[in-house]
Each structure stands twice: as C-alpha cells, then as structure tokens.
Design an enzyme around this catalytic site. Structure first.
Site, PDB file in Angstrom:
ATOM      1  N   THR A   1       0.849  -1.195   0.000  1.00 45.21           N
ATOM      2  CA  THR A   1       0.000   0.000   0.000  1.00 45.21           C
ATOM      3  C   THR A   1       0.885   1.246   0.000  1.00 45.21           C
ATOM      4  O   THR A   1       2.056   1.179  -0.369  1.00 45.21           O
ATOM      5  CB  THR A   1      -0.975  -0.055   1.205  1.00 45.21           C
ATOM      6  OG1 THR A   1      -1.919   1.003   1.098  1.00 45.21           O
ATOM      7  CG2 THR A   1      -0.243   0.051   2.536  1.00 45.21           C
ATOM      8  N   ASN A   2       0.340   2.388   0.364  1.00 45.34           N
ATOM      9  CA  ASN A   2       1.128   3.629   0.421  1.00 45.34           C
ATOM     10  C   ASN A   2       0.605   4.490   1.565  1.00 45.34           C
ATOM     11  O   ASN A   2      -0.330   4.109   2.264  1.00 45.34           O
ATOM     12  CB  ASN A   2       1.060   4.351  -0.931  1.00 45.34           C
ATOM     13  CG  ASN A   2      -0.355   4.729  -1.295  1.00 45.34           C
ATOM     14  OD1 ASN A   2      -0.946   5.611  -0.672  1.00 45.34           O
ATOM     15  ND2 ASN A   2      -0.924   4.050  -2.276  1.00 45.34           N
ATOM     16  N   HIS A   3       1.201   5.662   1.741  1.00 43.59           N
ATOM     17  CA  HIS A   3       0.923   6.460   2.942  1.00 43.59           C
ATOM     18  C   HIS A   3      -0.346   7.303   2.889  1.00 43.59           C
ATOM     19  O   HIS A   3      -0.638   8.025   3.827  1.00 43.59           O
ATOM     20  CB  HIS A   3       2.088   7.416   3.213  1.00 43.59           C
ATOM     21  CG  HIS A   3       3.342   6.719   3.646  1.00 43.59           C
ATOM     22  ND1 HIS A   3       3.415   5.983   4.797  1.00 43.59           N
ATOM     23  CD2 HIS A   3       4.565   6.668   3.082  1.00 43.59           C
ATOM     24  CE1 HIS A   3       4.642   5.501   4.927  1.00 43.59           C
ATOM     25  NE2 HIS A   3       5.355   5.897   3.888  1.00 43.59           N
TER      26      HIS A   3
END
Ligand code: CTP
Ligand code: CA
Length: 225
Positions: free
Chosen positions: A33-35
């Site tokens: 995923t990402n932030h």
C-alpha cells in the site's frame, strides 16, 4: 461553520470522488500500500456535498473513511476502484481522483500464507490499469476530470505532462517535500494546473483546497452553459 452557510451552487450536479490508498494483497496476510490517508479526497467530497452536489465517495475500506451525507462506496484494490469508477462515472458531472492508486500489484496472490525461508524473497509485480487515463480516454463530453499529482521533483513539468497525457481538465499538484503538504496532515500546498496555466496556492487547510477545487468545477459548468 463558514462551509455550512456556503452557497448551494453545485445543486443538481453529480460528483464522484475517490480517496485513500489502494491495498494490493500478496497472500492472505500481507499487502502493498502507500501512505495516503484519504484526508484530501474526503475534504473534496465534503465540500461538494456542502455545496449541494450529489456525491459518491469511493473510499479506501481499510482506512475506515466515511463522509456523512454522501454515498460511500468502499474499495480495497486498484481493480475494485476501477470497477467502482466505471459503474459511477458515466452519468457524473465530475470525477475527482484523489485516491493514491497502486501502479503495481503482486502478479500472483498466494492462496496460503507465504512462509519464510532462508535467503531473499523476490516478488513479481505487474502493472495495474491507469484509471484516470481510462476515464480521460473514454470521457463523456460533460465530464470534468480532476487528477492529483504527487511528485518529489520537477512538479510543474511532470504534472503538466500528466494533465495532457490523461486528458484532464485540472491537475492538483503537490510536492511531497514541501512542509505542510502531503500525507496525513490537515494542510496542503498545491499548484492547480489546467489549460489556463499554473496557479500556486499558499499553505492552507485541505478543506480550503477542496473548496477551491469545487470552485473550479462550478466555473467550468458555468462556462459551458
Ligand atoms: N491514477 C489512477 N490510476 C492509477 C494510477 C494513478 O487513476 N493506476 C491517478 C491518481 O489517482 C492521480 C493521478 O492518476 O489522480 C496521478 O497519479 P500519480 O501517481 O501522481 O501519477 P502516475 O500517472 O501514476 O505516474 P507516477 O506515479 O509514475 O508519477
Ligand atoms: Ca502513480
């Protein structure tokens, strides 16, 4: 409070907004995923709702994103989000893609938990579909398309290239390295880029940036009437 008394100048408009990060599983336990926390997209959904639009928010399920008085449609993967966009966008007046969509996903999703072994593990990744590029290529005449662009260098140049490549009306560009911009915070520092040129906005709340984006959508509709 100021937002609550804002003009209902989006009444009768249908707006689709995406918010938050996609999650791409590699097995039943782990994912990539990402932030992105979805704050900017939720702010856009809220702003358009407060101005009277009929809003559908495609929201990252695992982030628990919800905005009251809008239709919340949760997604997990880029593929889910693509399906949701296809289902909702064709009769919309505007699509605002604030979601941080994975560019790559694990090529194979293991049915069982991947057990550790000695040595390194290589994970094969494959490209996801570019949802916004698809929307740009299949754009109904009345659809206003707004993308976001996150860069760490050459902000204007790279973001303008995305504006043209994806056939967008507006791209909201931010440089992750500028203080007050980026993930998780309630403020943003953005440059609005359209056919009219680039306008750099000062540091302000994500709610205020969202109101500016709503202004652009309304301005575009008025120009077409
Ligand atoms: N986007 C999308 N589908 C993808 C990837 C991105 O719809 N598979 C959208 C994002 O929601 C955003 C815009 O495209 O509105 C730009 O995303 P960004 O990651 O900044 O640019 P990319 O085109 O993916 O290029 P790169 O990551 O290489 O900078
Ligand atoms: Ca990307």
């Amino acid at each position: 409070v100021r937002e609550l008394v804002c003009p209902k100048d989006m009444a009768g408009m249908k707006v689709v907004v995406s918010a938050g990060a996609t999650c791409e599983p590699m097995d039943p336990v782990r994912y990539i995923t990402n932030h992105s926390t979805g704050k900017m997209g939720c702010a856009v959904a809220r702003a358009c709702m407060l101005r009277g639009a009929d809003v559908t928010l495609l929201c990252a399920r695992d982030a628990g994103l919800r905005v009251p008085f809008v239709r919340n449609v949760p997604f997990v993967t880029a593929k889910d989000l693509f399906e949701a966009v296809k289902e909702n966008v064709m009769d919309a007046d505007a699509l605002v893609m604030a979601a941080a969509v994975a560019d790559y996903r694990p090529a194979v999703v293991a049915e069982d938990k991947v057990k550790k072994a000695d040595g390194a593990l290589s994970l094969a990744l494959e490209r996801t579909d570019d949802i916004l590029a698809w929307a740009g290529a299949n754009k109904p005449e009345n659809l206003y398309l707004c993308g976001f662009s996150m860069e760490t260098r050459d902000l204007i140049e790279n973001s303008t290239a995305k504006l043209h490549k994806k056939n967008l009306d507006l791209i909201v560009a931010n440089n992750l390295k500028v203080p007050g911009a980026g993930f998780g915070v309630d403020t943003n520092v953005v440059t609005l880029i359209s056919a009219d040129g680039a306008e750099s906005l000062p540091l302000q709340s994500k709610d205020a940036v969202a109101m500016r984006i709503a202004d652009e959508i309304v301005k575009h509709r008025k120009a077409k009437q």
